[in-house]
Design an enzyme around this catalytic site. Sequence first.
Site, PDB file in Angstrom:
ATOM      1  CB  SER A   1      -0.899   0.013   1.237  1.00 39.67           C
ATOM      2  OG  SER A   1      -1.521   1.278   1.309  1.00 39.67           O
TER       3      SER A   1
ATOM      4  CG  HIS B   1      -4.038  -1.556  -1.712  1.00 38.13           C
ATOM      5  ND1 HIS B   1      -5.132  -2.304  -2.092  1.00 38.13           N
ATOM      6  CD2 HIS B   1      -4.475  -0.761  -0.710  1.00 38.13           C
ATOM      7  CE1 HIS B   1      -6.177  -1.985  -1.346  1.00 38.13           C
ATOM      8  NE2 HIS B   1      -5.811  -1.028  -0.499  1.00 38.13           N
TER       9      HIS B   1
ATOM     10  CG  ASP C   1      -5.335   2.390   0.836  1.00 37.96           C
ATOM     11  OD1 ASP C   1      -6.299   1.632   0.660  1.00 37.96           O
ATOM     12  OD2 ASP C   1      -4.263   2.032   1.360  1.00 37.96           O
TER      13      ASP C   1
ATOM     14  CG  MET D   1      -8.504   7.260   2.457  1.00 34.13           C
ATOM     15  SD  MET D   1      -7.578   7.375   3.984  1.00 34.13           S
ATOM     16  CE  MET D   1      -6.734   5.795   3.953  1.00 34.13           C
TER      17      MET D   1
ATOM     18  CG  HIS E   1      -9.477   0.201  -0.672  1.00 27.08           C
ATOM     19  ND1 HIS E   1      -8.903  -0.008   0.568  1.00 27.08           N
ATOM     20  CD2 HIS E   1     -10.818   0.216  -0.480  1.00 27.08           C
ATOM     21  CE1 HIS E   1      -9.869  -0.111   1.479  1.00 27.08           C
ATOM     22  NE2 HIS E   1     -11.032   0.042   0.869  1.00 27.08           N
TER      23      HIS E   1
ATOM     24  CG  MET F   1     -11.470   3.282   1.932  1.00 26.17           C
ATOM     25  SD  MET F   1      -9.956   3.360   2.897  1.00 26.17           S
ATOM     26  CE  MET F   1      -8.767   3.401   1.573  1.00 26.17           C
TER      27      MET F   1
ATOM     28  CG  MET G   1     -11.808  -2.809   4.843  1.00 25.39           C
ATOM     29  SD  MET G   1     -10.294  -2.472   3.914  1.00 25.39           S
ATOM     30  CE  MET G   1      -9.262  -1.679   5.151  1.00 25.39           C
TER      31      MET G   1
ATOM     32  N   GLY H   1      -9.145   3.948   7.043  1.00 30.76           N
ATOM     33  CA  GLY H   1      -8.891   5.382   7.215  1.00 30.76           C
ATOM     34  C   GLY H   1      -7.422   5.674   7.483  1.00 30.76           C
TER      35      GLY H   1
ATOM     36  N   GLY I   1      -1.102   1.572   9.654  1.00 31.49           N
ATOM     37  CA  GLY I   1      -0.422   1.356  10.929  1.00 31.49           C
ATOM     38  C   GLY I   1      -1.307   0.931  12.084  1.00 31.49           C
TER      39      GLY I   1
ATOM     40  CG  ASP J   1      -6.342  -2.789   2.982  1.00 36.18           C
ATOM     41  OD1 ASP J   1      -5.310  -2.468   3.592  1.00 36.18           O
ATOM     42  OD2 ASP J   1      -6.989  -2.010   2.242  1.00 36.18           O
TER      43      ASP J   1
HETATM   44  C1  DX5 Z   1      -6.527   1.444   5.623  1.00 36.19           C
HETATM   45  C2  DX5 Z   1      -6.031   1.244   4.193  1.00 36.19           C
HETATM   46  C3  DX5 Z   1      -4.911   0.290   4.083  1.00 36.19           C
HETATM   47  C4  DX5 Z   1      -3.648   0.714   4.745  1.00 36.19           C
HETATM   48  C5  DX5 Z   1      -2.954  -0.506   5.257  1.00 36.19           C
HETATM   49  O1  DX5 Z   1      -7.517   2.391   5.602  1.00 36.19           O
HETATM   50  O2  DX5 Z   1      -7.087   0.763   3.384  1.00 36.19           O
HETATM   51  O3  DX5 Z   1      -4.640  -0.091   2.748  1.00 36.19           O
HETATM   52  O4  DX5 Z   1      -2.809   1.433   3.879  1.00 36.19           O
HETATM   53  O5  DX5 Z   1      -1.894  -0.085   6.011  1.00 36.19           O
HETATM   54  P1  DX5 Z   1      -1.153  -1.007   7.065  1.00 36.19           P
HETATM   55  O6  DX5 Z   1      -0.620  -2.173   6.326  1.00 36.19           O
HETATM   56  O7  DX5 Z   1      -0.107  -0.081   7.600  1.00 36.19           O
HETATM   57  O8  DX5 Z   1      -2.181  -1.409   8.092  1.00 36.19           O
HETATM   58 ZN    ZN Z   2      -6.770  -0.254   1.230  1.00 40.12          ZN
END
Ligand code: DX5
Ligand code: ZN
Length: 217
Positions: free
Chosen positions: A9, A34, A36, A38, A67, A69, A138, A143, A146, A176
């Site tokens: 990601s 990947h 993300d 948002m 992805h 969101m 998920m 959001g 980490g 994810d």
């Molecule tokens: C969370 C994202 C993830 C995120 C995963 O909202 O959809 O893709 O980047 O990050 P890690 O692997 O750090 O949990």
């Molecule tokens: Zn994601």
Amino acid sequence: MHSPILAPSILAGDHAHLAASAAIVEQLGLRWIHLDIMDGHFVPNLSFGPQTVAALRKNSQLFFDVHLMLSEPHRYIEAFAKAGSNLISIHIEPAYDHAATLARIKELGCQRGIVLNPGTPAAAIDHLLGQVELVLVMTVQPGFGGQSFRRDQLEKIATIARRRRELGLGFRLEVDGGVDLATGAECRAAGADTFVAGTSFFNAPDRRAYLSTIAGW
Ligand code: DX5
Ligand code: ZN
């Protein structure tokens, strides 16, 4: 069972040098990345938009696993398809025409994914399983990168893997959030085959060793 795919990601990459972060992934011989997206509404955070995806596309041959969101993903499908997405995943939770949006994604030449938040049961997407190339479970509340992996999602992964067998379907089953070599192995055992990793990939002390562990799953 599909062979394992790691999709780093880029959210955990260097946001001043996203192209360099994508290049790290490509140079290691990985195929997927990947992305993300948002909207500050469906999730309490903002990331980047189609313009950034299009800019990354210019210098990358990677498979863009996008992805969304977003509360209103149907309004942005065309923009992300045009930006060079290979697969576009949309969440089941907001109210819009999910089936029509998946059909539009396909029409635009992209693969289709459907995503469930931790609080959403597997049954919520049962009617769409025949219309997707990927289901994303998920394993954190989306959001932020980490966060800690939610083990209570393993049962849902196993349920969807079982439905896939029962229905004779071939979609990929992606996880994810909080995925690392330990939690990813648990997801693999439950039936997942596609692993998004942000923090654990970009912070791995030895990325090649990390990759070869996953390749052996
Ligand atoms: C969370 C994202 C993830 C995120 C995963 O909202 O959809 O893709 O980047 O990050 P890690 O692997 O750090 O949990
Ligand atoms: Zn994601």
